[in-house]
Design a protein around this motif. Sequence first.
Motif, PDB file in Angstrom:
ATOM      1  N   LEU A 410       0.867  -1.178   0.000  1.00 26.75           N
ATOM      2  CA  LEU A 410       0.000   0.000   0.000  1.00 26.75           C
ATOM      3  C   LEU A 410       0.902   1.226   0.000  1.00 26.75           C
ATOM      4  CD1 LEU A 410      -1.799  -2.340   1.156  1.00 26.75           C
ATOM      5  CD2 LEU A 410      -2.945  -0.606   2.541  1.00 26.75           C
ATOM      6  N   VAL A 411       0.728   2.110  -0.974  1.00 25.61           N
ATOM      7  CA  VAL A 411       1.570   3.298  -1.114  1.00 25.61           C
ATOM      8  C   VAL A 411       0.714   4.536  -0.858  1.00 25.61           C
ATOM      9  CG1 VAL A 411       3.037   4.624  -2.677  1.00 25.61           C
ATOM     10  CG2 VAL A 411       3.008   2.127  -2.832  1.00 25.61           C
ATOM     11  N   PHE A 412       1.185   5.381   0.038  1.00 25.82           N
ATOM     12  CA  PHE A 412       0.485   6.638   0.322  1.00 25.82           C
ATOM     13  C   PHE A 412       1.434   7.804   0.054  1.00 25.82           C
ATOM     14  CE2 PHE A 412      -3.544   5.616   2.497  1.00 25.82           C
ATOM     15  CZ  PHE A 412      -3.393   4.250   2.635  1.00 25.82           C
ATOM     16  N   GLY A 413       1.084   8.645  -0.922  1.00 26.92           N
ATOM     17  CA  GLY A 413       1.831   9.888  -1.142  1.00 26.92           C
ATOM     18  C   GLY A 413       3.271   9.675  -1.563  1.00 26.92           C
ATOM     19  N   SER A 414       3.520   8.721  -2.412  1.00 24.67           N
ATOM     20  CA  SER A 414       4.893   8.496  -2.871  1.00 24.67           C
ATOM     21  C   SER A 414       4.854   7.938  -4.298  1.00 24.67           C
ATOM     22  CB  SER A 414       5.597   7.510  -1.935  1.00 24.67           C
ATOM     23  OG  SER A 414       6.976   7.454  -2.236  1.00 24.67           O
ATOM     24  N   ASN A 415       5.950   8.165  -5.015  1.00 23.46           N
ATOM     25  CA  ASN A 415       6.005   7.770  -6.427  1.00 23.46           C
ATOM     26  C   ASN A 415       7.364   7.134  -6.722  1.00 23.46           C
ATOM     27  OD1 ASN A 415       5.464   7.511  -9.154  1.00 23.46           O
ATOM     28  ND2 ASN A 415       5.749   9.685  -9.618  1.00 23.46           N
ATOM     29  N   PRO A 416       7.634   5.963  -6.146  1.00 25.07           N
ATOM     30  CA  PRO A 416       8.979   5.376  -6.269  1.00 25.07           C
ATOM     31  C   PRO A 416       9.374   4.999  -7.691  1.00 25.07           C
ATOM     32  CG  PRO A 416       7.464   3.857  -5.140  1.00 25.07           C
ATOM     33  CD  PRO A 416       6.770   5.175  -5.244  1.00 25.07           C
ATOM     34  N   VAL A 417       8.417   4.879  -8.604  1.00 25.03           N
ATOM     35  CA  VAL A 417       8.797   4.577  -9.994  1.00 25.03           C
ATOM     36  C   VAL A 417       9.694   5.689 -10.561  1.00 25.03           C
ATOM     37  CG1 VAL A 417       7.873   4.398 -12.350  1.00 25.03           C
ATOM     38  CG2 VAL A 417       6.836   3.095 -10.501  1.00 25.03           C
ATOM     39  N   VAL A 418       9.530   6.908 -10.043  1.00 24.74           N
ATOM     40  CA  VAL A 418      10.376   8.011 -10.489  1.00 24.74           C
ATOM     41  C   VAL A 418      11.470   8.326  -9.466  1.00 24.74           C
ATOM     42  CG1 VAL A 418      10.395  10.477 -11.114  1.00 24.74           C
ATOM     43  CG2 VAL A 418       8.518   9.010 -11.858  1.00 24.74           C
ATOM     44  N   SER A 419      11.152   8.196  -8.182  1.00 18.88           N
ATOM     45  CA  SER A 419      12.072   8.724  -7.162  1.00 18.88           C
ATOM     46  C   SER A 419      13.069   7.709  -6.627  1.00 18.88           C
ATOM     47  CB  SER A 419      11.270   9.291  -5.984  1.00 18.88           C
ATOM     48  OG  SER A 419      10.502   8.268  -5.367  1.00 18.88           O
ATOM     49  N   ALA A 420      12.872   6.426  -6.857  1.00 19.96           N
ATOM     50  CA  ALA A 420      13.798   5.434  -6.306  1.00 19.96           C
ATOM     51  C   ALA A 420      15.046   5.342  -7.172  1.00 19.96           C
ATOM     52  CB  ALA A 420      13.122   4.068  -6.233  1.00 19.96           C
ATOM     53  N   PRO A 421      16.178   5.004  -6.579  1.00 19.42           N
ATOM     54  CA  PRO A 421      17.363   4.773  -7.402  1.00 19.42           C
ATOM     55  C   PRO A 421      17.174   3.492  -8.205  1.00 19.42           C
ATOM     56  CG  PRO A 421      17.783   4.055  -5.162  1.00 19.42           C
ATOM     57  CD  PRO A 421      16.410   4.685  -5.159  1.00 19.42           C
ATOM     58  N   ARG A 422      17.925   3.378  -9.293  1.00 22.88           N
ATOM     59  CA  ARG A 422      17.824   2.205 -10.166  1.00 22.88           C
ATOM     60  C   ARG A 422      16.350   1.915 -10.447  1.00 22.88           C
ATOM     61  NH1 ARG A 422      21.325  -3.340  -9.263  1.00 22.88           N
ATOM     62  NH2 ARG A 422      21.390  -3.873 -11.440  1.00 22.88           N
ATOM     63  N   ALA A 423      15.677   2.941 -10.930  1.00 22.52           N
ATOM     64  CA  ALA A 423      14.218   2.962 -10.935  1.00 22.52           C
ATOM     65  C   ALA A 423      13.596   1.868 -11.794  1.00 22.52           C
ATOM     66  CB  ALA A 423      13.727   4.336 -11.387  1.00 22.52           C
ATOM     67  N   ALA A 424      14.255   1.471 -12.871  1.00 23.53           N
ATOM     68  CA  ALA A 424      13.648   0.440 -13.723  1.00 23.53           C
ATOM     69  C   ALA A 424      13.531  -0.875 -12.955  1.00 23.53           C
ATOM     70  CB  ALA A 424      14.480   0.252 -14.985  1.00 23.53           C
ATOM     71  N   ARG A 425      14.529  -1.143 -12.127  1.00 23.67           N
ATOM     72  CA  ARG A 425      14.473  -2.380 -11.344  1.00 23.67           C
ATOM     73  C   ARG A 425      13.312  -2.327 -10.341  1.00 23.67           C
ATOM     74  NH1 ARG A 425      19.048  -5.903  -9.287  1.00 23.67           N
ATOM     75  NH2 ARG A 425      18.569  -6.506  -7.156  1.00 23.67           N
ATOM     76  N   ILE A 426      13.143  -1.157  -9.696  1.00 22.69           N
ATOM     77  CA  ILE A 426      12.054  -1.022  -8.724  1.00 22.69           C
ATOM     78  C   ILE A 426      10.700  -1.085  -9.426  1.00 22.69           C
ATOM     79  CG2 ILE A 426      11.013   0.554  -7.035  1.00 22.69           C
ATOM     80  CD1 ILE A 426      13.651  -0.997  -6.227  1.00 22.69           C
ATOM     81  N   ARG A 691      13.938   9.911 -17.290  1.00 28.34           N
ATOM     82  CA  ARG A 691      14.042   9.544 -15.871  1.00 28.34           C
ATOM     83  C   ARG A 691      15.513   9.368 -15.464  1.00 28.34           C
ATOM     84  NH1 ARG A 691      11.009   4.151 -14.083  1.00 28.34           N
ATOM     85  NH2 ARG A 691      12.655   3.247 -15.386  1.00 28.34           N
ATOM     86  N   ALA A 692      16.034  10.352 -14.742  1.00 21.18           N
ATOM     87  CA  ALA A 692      17.451  10.304 -14.339  1.00 21.18           C
ATOM     88  C   ALA A 692      17.728   9.120 -13.427  1.00 21.18           C
ATOM     89  CB  ALA A 692      17.832  11.610 -13.649  1.00 21.18           C
ATOM     90  N   ASN A 693      16.732   8.721 -12.634  1.00 15.84           N
ATOM     91  CA  ASN A 693      16.962   7.612 -11.706  1.00 15.84           C
ATOM     92  C   ASN A 693      17.058   6.251 -12.409  1.00 15.84           C
ATOM     93  OD1 ASN A 693      17.449   8.518  -9.064  1.00 15.84           O
ATOM     94  ND2 ASN A 693      15.318   9.186  -8.893  1.00 15.84           N
ATOM     95  N   SER A 694      16.905   6.253 -13.726  1.00 13.93           N
ATOM     96  CA  SER A 694      17.170   4.999 -14.447  1.00 13.93           C
ATOM     97  C   SER A 694      18.635   4.604 -14.344  1.00 13.93           C
ATOM     98  CB  SER A 694      16.789   5.136 -15.924  1.00 13.93           C
ATOM     99  OG  SER A 694      15.394   5.300 -16.050  1.00 13.93           O
ATOM    100  N   VAL A 695      19.500   5.593 -14.111  1.00  7.36           N
ATOM    101  CA  VAL A 695      20.937   5.270 -14.109  1.00  7.36           C
ATOM    102  C   VAL A 695      21.554   5.310 -12.710  1.00  7.36           C
ATOM    103  CG1 VAL A 695      21.148   6.196 -16.434  1.00  7.36           C
ATOM    104  CG2 VAL A 695      21.829   7.628 -14.502  1.00  7.36           C
ATOM    105  N   THR A 696      20.869   5.884 -11.718  1.00  9.51           N
ATOM    106  CA  THR A 696      21.508   6.087 -10.409  1.00  9.51           C
ATOM    107  C   THR A 696      21.803   4.761  -9.720  1.00  9.51           C
ATOM    108  OG1 THR A 696      19.292   6.478  -9.546  1.00  9.51           O
ATOM    109  CG2 THR A 696      20.656   8.417  -9.931  1.00  9.51           C
ATOM    110  N   ASN A 697      22.715   4.851  -8.771  1.00  7.88           N
ATOM    111  CA  ASN A 697      23.237   3.655  -8.118  1.00  7.88           C
ATOM    112  C   ASN A 697      22.404   3.323  -6.884  1.00  7.88           C
ATOM    113  OD1 ASN A 697      24.803   1.567  -7.213  1.00  7.88           O
ATOM    114  ND2 ASN A 697      26.729   2.711  -7.204  1.00  7.88           N
ATOM    115  N   ASP A 698      22.105   2.037  -6.691  1.00  8.40           N
ATOM    116  CA  ASP A 698      21.318   1.627  -5.535  1.00  8.40           C
ATOM    117  C   ASP A 698      22.193   1.168  -4.364  1.00  8.40           C
ATOM    118  OD1 ASP A 698      22.184  -0.603  -6.832  1.00  8.40           O
ATOM    119  OD2 ASP A 698      20.280  -1.681  -6.769  1.00  8.40           O
ATOM    120  N   ALA A 699      23.473   1.481  -4.403  1.00 12.67           N
ATOM    121  CA  ALA A 699      24.301   1.234  -3.207  1.00 12.67           C
ATOM    122  C   ALA A 699      23.761   2.122  -2.083  1.00 12.67           C
ATOM    123  CB  ALA A 699      25.749   1.594  -3.497  1.00 12.67           C
TER     124      ALA A 699
END
Length: 719
Positions: A410-426, A691-699
Amino acid sequence: MTDGARSATTPGRTPREVATHCPYCALQCGMTLRADDAGVTVHPRQFPTNRGGLCQKGWTAAELLDHPERLTTPLVRDLVTGALQPASWDTALDRVVAGIRAVQHDAGRDAVAVFGGGGLTNEKAYALGKFARIGLRTRHIDYNGRFCMSSAAAAGMRAFGIDRGLPFPLADLGRADTLLLVGANPAETMPPLVRWLTEQRRNGGKLIVIDPRVTATARQADLHLQPLPGTDLAVANALLHIALTEGWVDRAYVADRTTGFDAVRRGVAAWWPARTEQLSGVPVADLEATARALGTGGRVIILTARGAEQHAKGVDTVTAYVNLALALGLPGRDGSGYGCLTGQGNGQGGREHGQKADQLPGYRKIDDPAAREHVAGVWGVPADDLPGPGVPAYQLLDSLGTPGGPRAMLVFGSNPVVSAPRAARIEGRLRDLDLLVVADLMLSETAALADVVLPTAQWAEEDGTMTNLEGRVLRRRALRPPPPGVRTDLAIISDLAARLAATEATDADPAGVRPAAVAAARFPADPATVFAELRRASAGGAADYAGISWDRIDADDGVYWPCPTEDGPDTPRLFADRFATPDGRARFHPVDHRPAAEQVCATYPLHFTTGRVLAQYQSGTQTRRVAALRRAAPEAFVELHPDLAARLGIDDGDPVRVTSRRGEFRAPARLSAGIRPDTVFAPFHYAGAGRANSVTNDAVDPISGMPEFKICAVRVEKA
Ligand code: SF4
């Protein structure tokens, strides 16, 4: 009577004007909302933090209230066509409850997770944490604030025993003789704050900025240090090295108010200026000038923000600046100190009341037996019923749909598809869930993947409290009720709790009527009732709200926590006499530079870093839909130095592709001499191809769980 007191809601009548605060960032600028025949308009309001100023985001916030893309009915994914279809609330909530029940029946309570947001009010953050722990009885709850300032929070806790972004009022900035901003760009992220920087320099103060880019803030600085991304920690150690050499350390303060300095002193001995210049690129003369301004200034403030914090060594980097501040005797000294500029609107309050995987309300630790007893007592359940700690946000998101991981969220008020690192994986992980439920006001990129979407009220349609970057608790006030078909997050939580309880039929009450009634009482939808309970739950905790009433907030332009009693004082300034550690002393921790998690190489020869632009906010779910903001900042861009661009055969405006080991994104090139030739930058607000977070590192940082948004290795090509 304050401006805010005029807004008291008259039953049955919609107020036409309320004093409230901006829905976006942690500055929480005061604004007045007016409704007339032409619609709702925003007007700046004198408030101690923004002093009548608003940025473009605040000015245009009301445009979303009646936006054509606004969700006004639940959506449920059709099992045959796979499309999201409008549905009644009963249908949508039944689908959610049936999905939760099925998943928990098959895989246990922890198979359901909850993901919250740093924009939720204190009441919602509290209710969401409580719902996860005693409604769903899952240990899995965390929130996007983990991506925001968790590193500064962890560093503050281990040094000071408490985590409050600014331990002093924002107005102190205007009086500082020296102000050092590390990885902070308020001129773009919270422009009204620049008034304090202007005042500081008008008073003769010196502004120093550490940032890899010549940002709008850096352009205003007296001195700009432009280190290689990921070397802020070494720079801090070098500044302390110089302060020690020059005799600027406050030895009496260190002896009387701190512990652990010797180990830090030995550690920074290795960071002589020439070595630091070689690593960071910051000239020795600039390091010395900065150390002198800090060491010989009268009132000195050091502030960090995401540039220093969003690293796999973010906690240690902040700790290095806290060490520097402690060695100079700043925290607790009038007009001086260390602080962190919180990002999200309720980034501070959102982490104090139970959205974080390891916390209970009042900034209590969920594995502390006394804390569990207290909170369980307020909630009316045995302490043993409370689950233990969950896992930090990225770890949680990356476990979704995997063996042993949650199968519903259940997600409330968040959009991790854009905001998470390594977003395609998430994004892939979210698609793997059996059930994804998103409560939001627009069809965000995450909501578009959901099985059920629940339309929620906006900031102008709800009452509640927010806690700004100073730890000042503020009132959010409703101008009008939500439109037909839309419910508040609190109402959704209450409805879900009641339905879940009703399906828990017992022998004594086979229809489940009594459990449903009990659940509804336990999860009230009225924010005032929730806040009253939050006060009791936080009483005695580090973030003690027990003495904060809505009336008191109205009367005092906000109330600073901790505030344990209604008739006692609040706490605008922390640490004057003691720190919040058992012995009252602040604690030094030796920290050393270590390389970024990913190094440049022949294939990925450039450093990549992300950040914000003035006209967009976070994942852009709201601001990308505001016409004026879209015009001002319509799409992502890739900022690169003209020398680098020439070497790559790229002209200004050319479409370019940025590729890392994790993926790629595309955006037009924007040439700027204000960035290092070895580094490229992009804003992270955009979805899809940009989406810049497509490339960011999930370390992630081993202590805070903060992902390394601020540095990874990429290559850039003309697309
Ligand atoms: S976005 Fe931040 S700086 Fe801009 S008006 Fe809103 S609270 Fe103020």
